[in-house]
Enzyme design. Structure first.
Site, PDB file in Angstrom:
ATOM      1  N   GLU A 158       0.696  -1.161  -0.016  1.00 19.22           N
ATOM      2  CA  GLU A 158      -0.056  -0.154  -0.041  1.00 19.22           C
ATOM      3  C   GLU A 158       0.842   1.330  -0.022  1.00 19.22           C
ATOM      4  O   GLU A 158       1.524   1.628   0.956  1.00 19.22           O
ATOM      5  CB  GLU A 158      -0.702   0.106   1.348  1.00 19.22           C
ATOM      6  N   ASP A 191      -5.535   2.730  -1.645  1.00 17.83           N
ATOM      7  CA  ASP A 191      -6.404   3.510  -0.768  1.00 17.83           C
ATOM      8  C   ASP A 191      -6.717   4.767  -1.080  1.00 17.83           C
ATOM      9  O   ASP A 191      -5.896   5.860  -1.176  1.00 17.83           O
ATOM     10  CB  ASP A 191      -5.737   3.573   0.717  1.00 17.83           C
ATOM     11  N   THR A 192      -8.007   5.212  -1.245  1.00 15.42           N
ATOM     12  CA  THR A 192      -8.491   6.337  -1.946  1.00 15.42           C
ATOM     13  C   THR A 192      -8.036   7.414  -1.159  1.00 15.42           C
ATOM     14  O   THR A 192      -7.863   8.832  -1.412  1.00 15.42           O
ATOM     15  CB  THR A 192      -9.942   6.412  -2.244  1.00 15.42           C
ATOM     16  N   PHE A 193      -8.000   7.514   0.416  1.00 18.19           N
ATOM     17  CA  PHE A 193      -7.462   8.402   1.043  1.00 18.19           C
ATOM     18  C   PHE A 193      -6.293   8.960   0.717  1.00 18.19           C
ATOM     19  O   PHE A 193      -5.971  10.201   0.537  1.00 18.19           O
ATOM     20  CB  PHE A 193      -7.515   8.086   2.560  1.00 18.19           C
ATOM     21  N   ARG A 223     -11.487  10.837   5.662  1.00 15.17           N
ATOM     22  CA  ARG A 223     -11.509   9.595   6.392  1.00 15.17           C
ATOM     23  C   ARG A 223     -12.762   9.371   7.248  1.00 15.17           C
ATOM     24  O   ARG A 223     -12.809   8.582   8.337  1.00 15.17           O
ATOM     25  CB  ARG A 223     -10.303   9.539   7.277  1.00 15.17           C
ATOM     26  N   GLU A 252     -12.654   2.118   5.988  1.00 12.79           N
ATOM     27  CA  GLU A 252     -11.959   2.369   7.066  1.00 12.79           C
ATOM     28  C   GLU A 252     -12.457   4.057   7.835  1.00 12.79           C
ATOM     29  O   GLU A 252     -11.452   4.923   7.596  1.00 12.79           O
ATOM     30  CB  GLU A 252     -10.405   2.290   6.930  1.00 12.79           C
TER      31      GLU A 252
END
Lengths: 296, 296
Positions: A158, A191-193, A223, A252
């Site tokens: 990631e 992870d789009t964040f 988030r 998340e």
């Protein structure tokens, strides 16, 4: 033609940290939110009764994905050979735990090099040190992937935003890293964040990553709950459909409902109310966005 | 009716850090990029010849805005009274420098409490400590604003993302803070880079901040050149027009053209090529987005 149902889950930290045997009742809440799996932090030795966890998951009808936890004492990128060796040992341990629990994915910033959460300030990296880190990380991931072999367990690397690591920030960095490892047991977790901070165009990045993607985390820019921020979920869904993605997708939503001045947002906090309805709403928004994208 | 021309500038770090007398030739480059001002880091004592700087700015036909630099040794939020006093002294120093240079805005995370760039890891903040920090920061900003008095110099408080501070992250936090200070010499600085991480809806946040906004920084989500990321510049421009914003707007495209694995993105690096054409393109995109929004 019906679109295939997206495989959605939630991270255990949504409920508790550490997540222990006393929290197994939460597995029912996960099912009630119309989710298919839970993503557990890889338990430290003795933290969870693995057999009991596997039974509780089966009883709830839930699948499981694992999130690895690196730190400066187990860090493939470290300049300290003991920390590197501990990093490699930890990845082998993750494979053993995954087999014990029936998980097929171990995801996270497996390359190490933690920044803000390790209290390490950004600093220049000399070209020779950059090359050393890459060599160590690629070698470590290759060895761990060889250990995973044909067990069915795969590592999902990631990229994290610039403040959480100085090793791999963009989707392009992630693609480059897994291409260098070049092992069937090593793919990419997006992870789009983090993508919202580092990538120019989220759907384009997903398309570029293509078949490398074996795990996905669907998080809002801030988030909070999916649908309360500005991530373009339909665009993300269309891109995942375009690459034929059929793997797990984890939510998340860490941000708690406390917007008071001086309350730290990068610090994990336990839930301050029943967030079940918000989670269920996020799941509906994702299923709609992804379902429409796939069914088109 | 013609729309008023947006007042655009660029941060000195775009060219050099530290920015010294030898870099004054860059003021011509700033003008050539169709910009109206430069935003200088507040020079440390002796770093710049203030009279010579003022003359060079005038010769180039440029305005100037100042960016304050806090750190753990000058920090209004500190638990250490010496660091707090140094923080208050520093803000008075900033007013003196602003008057010497002819600047009307001193912006930045004036409340202190630096996180990742000070090597401080996120940690829980007890409720009593949160209240103490707020009291110290509000008191310090009020005292500094009283010192600025009717000089025409104003403080622009900037919320930063969760990894750079645990004091003020969202636009809502910023509004809350300046409302508590409640002084004509203290307003808000909004930066789209941070807003992209912490706010749910950038245009809505700008509208909520309204007349508090006295300075603005127009940065892409990944801190590259405006137009190469996913910030909705037309939406931002419409929101600024809706609140009647007529203050300075600074570009800070820090991200360098080096996308190799393991090159830190949170670490400032000098330009690796002539970025003048990219800056000029960013300015055109902003003028078009903002001009259309204002002229409508």
């Amino acid at each position: 033609m019906n679109a295939p149902r997206a495989r959605l889950g939630v991270i255990s930290m949504f409920y508790a940290r550490p997540f222990l045997g006393e929290h197994f009742a939460r597995f029912g809440d996960v099912r009630r939110a119309d989710l298919d799996f839970i993503e557990l932090l890889v338990p430290e030795p003795g933290e969870l009764d693995l057999a009991a966890t596997r039974r509780a998951l089966a009883d709830a009808g839930l699948g499981v994905v694992l999130a690895a936890r690196v730190n400066p004492t187990r860090d493939l990128a470290s300049a300290d050979p003991r920390a590197r060796e501990a990093g490699e040992r930890y990845l082998r341990y993750c494979v053993d735990i995954a087999m014990a629990l029936g998980a097929e994915i171990v995801g996270g910033p497996l390359y190490g090099a933690p920044l803000v959460f390790a209290g390490r300030a950004p600093a220049p990296v000399a070209e020779s040190e950059r090359a050393r880190r890459i060599d160590c990380v690629v070698g470590g991931l290759r060895a761990a992937s060889a250990y995973a072999g044909d067990t069915g367990v795969r590592f999902a690397v990631e990229p994290l935003n610039r403040f959480e690591t100085d090793m791999a920030n963009t989707t392009r960095h992630g693609i480059d890293l897994v291409a260098r490892v070049d092992h069937a047991a090593c793919g990419l977790l997006l992870d789009t964040f983090h993508m919202n901070m580092e990538d120019s165009d989220l759907p384009a990045a997903i398309r570029a990553a293509g078949a490398h993607v074996i795990h996905f985390q669907a998080n809002e820019n801030h988030r909070g709950f999916v649908g309360t921020g500005h991530v373009d979920w339909r665009g993300v869904g269309r891109a995942l459909a375009a690459i034929g993605y059929a793997g797990p997708i984890t939510l998340e939503p860490f941000r708690r409902d406390d917007e008071r001045l001086g309350v730290p947002l990068a610090q994990w906090r336990p839930p301050n109310r029943d967030e079940g309805p918000d989670l269920a709403a996020s799941v509906r928004i994702l299923r709609e966005a992804f379902g429409e994208a796939r069914g088109a």
